[in-house]
Design an enzyme around this catalytic site. Sequence first.
Site, mmCIF file in Angstrom:
data_model
loop_
_atom_site.group_PDB
_atom_site.id
_atom_site.type_symbol
_atom_site.label_atom_id
_atom_site.label_comp_id
_atom_site.label_asym_id
_atom_site.label_seq_id
_atom_site.Cartn_x
_atom_site.Cartn_y
_atom_site.Cartn_z
ATOM 1 N N ASP A 177 -13.305 -4.403 7.098
ATOM 2 C CA ASP A 177 -13.775 -5.722 7.521
ATOM 3 C C ASP A 177 -15.213 -5.671 8.008
ATOM 4 O O ASP A 177 -16.007 -6.583 7.770
ATOM 5 C CB ASP A 177 -12.853 -6.288 8.597
ATOM 6 C CG ASP A 177 -12.607 -5.314 9.734
ATOM 7 O OD1 ASP A 177 -13.009 -4.139 9.631
ATOM 8 O OD2 ASP A 177 -11.992 -5.721 10.739
ATOM 9 N N ASN A 194 -8.137 -1.768 -0.907
ATOM 10 C CA ASN A 194 -7.279 -2.588 -1.771
ATOM 11 C C ASN A 194 -7.245 -4.047 -1.340
ATOM 12 O O ASN A 194 -6.910 -4.922 -2.133
ATOM 13 C CB ASN A 194 -5.849 -2.035 -1.768
ATOM 14 C CG ASN A 194 -5.758 -0.669 -2.420
ATOM 15 O OD1 ASN A 194 -6.580 -0.313 -3.262
ATOM 16 N ND2 ASN A 194 -4.763 0.119 -2.015
ATOM 17 N N ASP A 196 0.622 -9.108 10.844
ATOM 18 C CA ASP A 196 1.091 -9.079 12.232
ATOM 19 C C ASP A 196 0.427 -10.154 13.088
ATOM 20 O O ASP A 196 0.525 -10.133 14.313
ATOM 21 C CB ASP A 196 0.854 -7.702 12.861
ATOM 22 C CG ASP A 196 -0.602 -7.256 12.773
ATOM 23 O OD1 ASP A 196 -1.439 -8.031 12.262
ATOM 24 O OD2 ASP A 196 -0.902 -6.124 13.190
ATOM 25 N N ASP A 207 -3.824 -10.592 8.284
ATOM 26 C CA ASP A 207 -2.908 -9.475 8.525
ATOM 27 C C ASP A 207 -1.504 -9.986 8.790
ATOM 28 O O ASP A 207 -1.310 -11.040 9.400
ATOM 29 C CB ASP A 207 -3.389 -8.643 9.713
ATOM 30 C CG ASP A 207 -4.652 -7.855 9.388
ATOM 31 O OD1 ASP A 207 -4.984 -7.744 8.191
ATOM 32 O OD2 ASP A 207 -5.305 -7.362 10.327
ATOM 33 N N ASN A 235 0.796 -1.228 0.000
ATOM 34 C CA ASN A 235 0.000 0.000 0.000
ATOM 35 C C ASN A 235 0.829 1.278 0.000
ATOM 36 O O ASN A 235 0.351 2.315 -0.461
ATOM 37 C CB ASN A 235 -0.930 0.016 1.219
ATOM 38 C CG ASN A 235 -2.365 -0.305 0.840
ATOM 39 O OD1 ASN A 235 -2.643 -0.620 -0.303
ATOM 40 N ND2 ASN A 235 -3.263 -0.224 1.803
ATOM 41 N N ARG A 276 -16.835 -11.124 16.835
ATOM 42 C CA ARG A 276 -17.360 -9.919 17.474
ATOM 43 C C ARG A 276 -18.883 -10.007 17.525
ATOM 44 O O ARG A 276 -19.502 -10.667 16.685
ATOM 45 C CB ARG A 276 -16.950 -8.650 16.706
ATOM 46 C CG ARG A 276 -15.440 -8.396 16.658
ATOM 47 C CD ARG A 276 -14.897 -8.038 18.028
ATOM 48 N NE ARG A 276 -13.484 -7.675 17.972
ATOM 49 C CZ ARG A 276 -12.481 -8.523 18.188
ATOM 50 N NH1 ARG A 276 -12.750 -9.813 18.423
ATOM 51 N NH2 ARG A 276 -11.228 -8.100 18.151
ATOM 52 N N SER A 335 -5.110 2.638 0.344
ATOM 53 C CA SER A 335 -6.502 2.485 0.760
ATOM 54 C C SER A 335 -6.725 1.088 1.311
ATOM 55 O O SER A 335 -6.201 0.101 0.758
ATOM 56 C CB SER A 335 -7.441 2.724 -0.423
ATOM 57 O OG SER A 335 -8.772 2.345 -0.108
#
Length: 741
Positions: free
Chosen positions: A665, A558, A577, A575, A530, A605, A555
């Site tokens: 997300d 993407n 990480d 991700d 990015n 969640r 962005s």
Amino acid sequence: MGSSQISAGASASGGRGHKWSAFAFFVASFLLLGAIATLYAWLIFTPRVRAGMSPIGCQEDNEGSWSIGVFYGDSPLSLKPIEAVNIWSDEGAAWPVANPVLTCASASDAGFPSNFVADPFLYIQGDVLYLFFETKNSITMQGDIGVARSLDKGVTWQHIGTALDEDWHLSYPYVFDYNGQIYMLPEGSAKGELRLYRALNFPLQWTLEKVIMKKPLVDPSLINHNGKYWIFGSDHSSLGTMTNGQLEIWYSSSPLGPWKPHKKNPIYNTDKSMGARNGGRPFIYNGNLYRTGQDDGQTYGQRIRLFKIELLTDDDFRELEVSLGLEVSNKGRNAWNGARYHHLDVQRLSSGKWIGVMDGDRVPSADSGHRFVLGFGSAVAVAMLVMIMGMLVGAVKCIIPLSWCPHNTGKRSDVLLAWESSSLFSSKLRQYCSRLNNASSVLHGRIKPNTWAGKLVIILIFVVMSALMCSWVRFMYGGNGAQEAYPKNGHYSQFTMLTMTYDARLWNLKMYVKHYSRCSSVREIVVVWNKGTPPTLSDFDSAVPLWIRVEEKNSLNNRFNMDPRIETRAVLELDDDIMMTCDDIERGFRVWRDHPDRIVGFYPRLVNGLPLKYRGEKHARKHNGYNMILTGAAFVDQDLAFGRYWSETARVGRAMVDKYFNCEDVLLNYLYANASLSQTVEYVRPKWAIDTSKLSGVAISRNTDEHYHLRSNCLTKFAEIYGSLAERKVEFNGRKDGWDL
């Protein structure tokens, strides 16, 4: 006398106290080390689930865990695994189908318990493919000949039964045609002879046609070449023969014999790594005859070597090694053939294309025995260190109780006393007992536990004991160390990993690529770059193809860009990480294959209440349910997810993502819910997950309060546009696999 009685009583009391002190120390040590081992097992091991598989099949076997894969190519020298051909199967939820295509589970689930399948040979009748192979019977623990059938050119195989079962071990089922009949020439070296069988009712009924040779030939391969029939095989029974390094040739005018030995026999009697032992059917391509051989150097069946036979006559033989043209996986034990592959059979299809079947194993030979030895050694070392620590802290006064030593036993006869005084062995044993028992006081004197140095030694011993205890658990109960894929309906598949990052997180990315590229079902990794100068591919240690997609605009949208280079249906958005085990990833992929129309991920969640407020996983746990899965670690159908994300319906939502630089997300969850009335999310609980950005200090969302505030705003806006998620709550522990606790 009274004084002596008091002294003896005190001594006895002290002895009882010492015994109880030593006993308490050993019990405490056992409990503490046991707790450490239990914690280690809980953190590292995840119970594997193979629904529907026979409980007596696929047992751990010291010979290995062989399985069989399919390969295709324009020639037998350019074969590629089935996953590279990109064949899809809706029945197996495999988009694409991946190797292996036949395993011990395939046979066991069909009612023929097997520990492994190996030595595959093809037999083609029109468009129907038959596969004959060795199957290690889980009950008799000997090799039988199994057979499977494919009606779709090797994509799907149906195990149809046992073709041949004798009272001795069978393997290497070489099947061929001769004079309108179908014959099988299996290895039965345990019987001491080479037997030829003829099909009575193909493929399951066979009868002994003839014993063609009174020799225990290993891996016999037959070929019709230049007007004669030739058998290549190994005889390991002769004195001076190099095991797996010997090769003989025999020739005849008919497969029924009589067979004559080649003038130069043995052709080879050399090192086992040289490929002397056969590794499958010889084949002819472009007028040249080829032979496959096994390299058994570092372990049995390490790899296949290919030889072009340049000269084959009654009295001469010459061959030259050529390239096999197969790419070797770098995934180690996570690959089905990561440790060894030792057999290949190639045939030409009616289409003109070539098909090959090859066996492979993820562990080297005798791996389970090796792990047992290491585990036992770790246990012995722990016991010795516990004894040493007990001496240091004063809980253990002697290693061998004095009552065990001959010179300290009770009343003895004059004969025994005379024997002890004259016996050198008795004298040496008394000295050894005394020295061992003195070791405690000597050790306690030299390493004083009350000093800093003594305490450091005790701490070091405890750390080593803990490490050895964990090693014992891993070797004895951790299996072969592979984090295997989970099949569905007998099929394996693959997915693409996609991560979005920028230049400040390169350290995270390198670790990410090295780890996840070695997961079994990962086909390729896409890095969405990015911001900043992108790295070169040579900066990464990847076991799978890797490409970097440089974006023009920084962005978060993407993440879900359409990419025609992605050929798998499943994409794991993860991700850079987030670090978790390959087994967690494989379990998530298996659940997604059951529910490809849903977002399947690892971070649940719950969105509820008014006003809408973004909360962490604790809130979902408190209310025993979830209705959202964060796509920073989730599987999606690329066409479904990316199509919805870039639809006109999502245009307003994408603008908000750019405005807040957040919530991409959250938006995808609302788009899924908006497009369906059924459940749209599935949760898989990881064994553990580490956020490496906190170690490197490059987390994107450093201000948690601000991050949650922005996402709360997104919830409110998205609910107004796309509808509420409140009625979409899914309870934890709702699936039978037990992975959503």
